[in-house]
Design an enzyme around this catalytic site. Structure first.
Site, PDB file in Angstrom:
ATOM      1  N   ASP A  58      -7.760 -22.024  53.910  1.00 45.23           N
ATOM      2  CA  ASP A  58      -8.859 -22.810  54.441  1.00 45.23           C
ATOM      3  C   ASP A  58      -8.532 -23.229  55.875  1.00 45.23           C
ATOM      4  O   ASP A  58      -7.405 -23.038  56.335  1.00 45.23           O
ATOM      5  CB  ASP A  58      -9.207 -24.004  53.551  1.00 45.23           C
ATOM      6  CG  ASP A  58      -8.062 -24.982  53.335  1.00 45.23           C
ATOM      7  OD1 ASP A  58      -6.924 -24.688  53.777  1.00 45.23           O
ATOM      8  OD2 ASP A  58      -8.277 -26.032  52.716  1.00 45.23           O
ATOM      9  N   TYR A  60      -7.656 -25.209  59.407  1.00 45.02           N
ATOM     10  CA  TYR A  60      -6.708 -26.274  59.743  1.00 45.02           C
ATOM     11  C   TYR A  60      -7.401 -27.629  59.583  1.00 45.02           C
ATOM     12  O   TYR A  60      -8.512 -27.818  60.086  1.00 45.02           O
ATOM     13  CB  TYR A  60      -6.212 -26.126  61.173  1.00 45.02           C
ATOM     14  CG  TYR A  60      -5.394 -24.888  61.441  1.00 45.02           C
ATOM     15  CD1 TYR A  60      -4.236 -24.618  60.722  1.00 45.02           C
ATOM     16  CD2 TYR A  60      -5.774 -23.982  62.431  1.00 45.02           C
ATOM     17  CE1 TYR A  60      -3.477 -23.483  60.977  1.00 45.02           C
ATOM     18  CE2 TYR A  60      -5.015 -22.846  62.701  1.00 45.02           C
ATOM     19  CZ  TYR A  60      -3.872 -22.595  61.969  1.00 45.02           C
ATOM     20  OH  TYR A  60      -3.130 -21.470  62.225  1.00 45.02           O
ATOM     21  N   PHE A  71      -6.377 -18.891  60.828  1.00 43.69           N
ATOM     22  CA  PHE A  71      -5.083 -19.027  61.501  1.00 43.69           C
ATOM     23  C   PHE A  71      -5.188 -19.218  63.005  1.00 43.69           C
ATOM     24  O   PHE A  71      -4.225 -19.607  63.649  1.00 43.69           O
ATOM     25  CB  PHE A  71      -4.160 -17.834  61.189  1.00 43.69           C
ATOM     26  CG  PHE A  71      -3.818 -17.703  59.742  1.00 43.69           C
ATOM     27  CD1 PHE A  71      -2.957 -18.587  59.128  1.00 43.69           C
ATOM     28  CD2 PHE A  71      -4.393 -16.702  58.968  1.00 43.69           C
ATOM     29  CE1 PHE A  71      -2.658 -18.491  57.777  1.00 43.69           C
ATOM     30  CE2 PHE A  71      -4.091 -16.586  57.613  1.00 43.69           C
ATOM     31  CZ  PHE A  71      -3.225 -17.476  57.019  1.00 43.69           C
ATOM     32  N   HIS A 178       2.384 -17.164  51.955  1.00 46.74           N
ATOM     33  CA  HIS A 178       1.659 -17.769  53.068  1.00 46.74           C
ATOM     34  C   HIS A 178       2.651 -18.104  54.184  1.00 46.74           C
ATOM     35  O   HIS A 178       3.817 -18.420  53.913  1.00 46.74           O
ATOM     36  CB  HIS A 178       0.968 -19.041  52.577  1.00 46.74           C
ATOM     37  CG  HIS A 178      -0.051 -19.599  53.511  1.00 46.74           C
ATOM     38  ND1 HIS A 178       0.282 -20.405  54.582  1.00 46.74           N
ATOM     39  CD2 HIS A 178      -1.403 -19.476  53.544  1.00 46.74           C
ATOM     40  CE1 HIS A 178      -0.811 -20.754  55.227  1.00 46.74           C
ATOM     41  NE2 HIS A 178      -1.848 -20.205  54.621  1.00 46.74           N
TER      42      HIS A 178
END
Length: 218
Positions: A58, A60, A71, A178
């Protein structure tokens, strides 16, 4: 919210989005990214242009960071979010270079779909919108892309689950932890996703992705 261009015929926008919009209207907390940025990744990279899919979790949750691309950050953000810092560490180790800023829109312009499985987040509450129904959109986007060979960089459990049906025989499917500080050392570091993706593209006669050098603004 306006459906994004060439993706607008997905059933999600007719069947699911109105309910999400109602939930977002009732949300008392700040919503990230700003509303006009929620579908930015899909607007920038139409389905026929997608060569690589990078799938995250999801946006930031820090105000000023998220701008609708998984990202990626607004260009002036410093220090970088830690997940992106780890992506750049792996990119440097893998290819010898990384971008100057956290703005990855130049990846999108080369056919890299920077998609999260959830497209909004309340400020300060990572995962806070995980049950709104965004995964319906993710599933439909991935289904549309699954019929043509593409490279899939699946970072984290949410991405693994969303893309479980992607055929690893047809596609390049790189499934790792991740890049967050909590998990990057459990398989993200050392996975060499960037060079592996470019080698796969080149084997099929496609141009490689320029991961490091954003073009200068005119």
């Amino acid at each position: 919210m306006h459906p994004p261009g060439a993706w607008a015929d997905l059933p999600f926008f007719r069947d699911t989005l109105p309910g999400i919009e109602a939930e977002l209207t009732a949300e008392t907390r700040q919503i990230l990214p700003p509303q006009h940025r929620i579908f930015a990744a899909l607007e920038r990279t139409p389905p026929d242009d997608v060569r690589v899919v990078i799938l995250g979790q999801d946006p930031y949750p820090t105000p000023g960071h998220a701008h609708g691309f998984a990202f990626s950050t607004e260009p002036g953000v410093s220090p970088l979010p830690r997940s992106l810092g780890n992506i750049f560490k792996e990119l440097e180790a893998d290819t010898g270079a990384h971008p100057v800023t956290g703005d990855l829109r130049f990846w999108a312009d080369q056919g890299v779909l920077l998609l999260n499985t959830c497209l909004t987040v309340p400020a300060g509450d990572a995962g806070g919108h995980a049950r709104l129904g965004w995964q319906v959109l993710t599933a439909q986007v991935l289904d549309r892309l699954a019929g043509t060979p593409r490279a899939w960089l699946l970072w984290g459990a949410a991405a693994h689950k969303a893309a479980a049906a992607v055929d690893p025989e047809m596609h390049l499917k790189i499934t790792t932890a991740h890049p967050s500080p909590l998990s990057a050392r459990r398989g993200f570091f050392g996975s060499r996703p960037f060079s592996r993706t470019n080698a796969w593209l080149q084997e099929r006669g496609h141009r490689s992705i320029n991961w490091a050098d954003a073009p200068e603004a005119p």
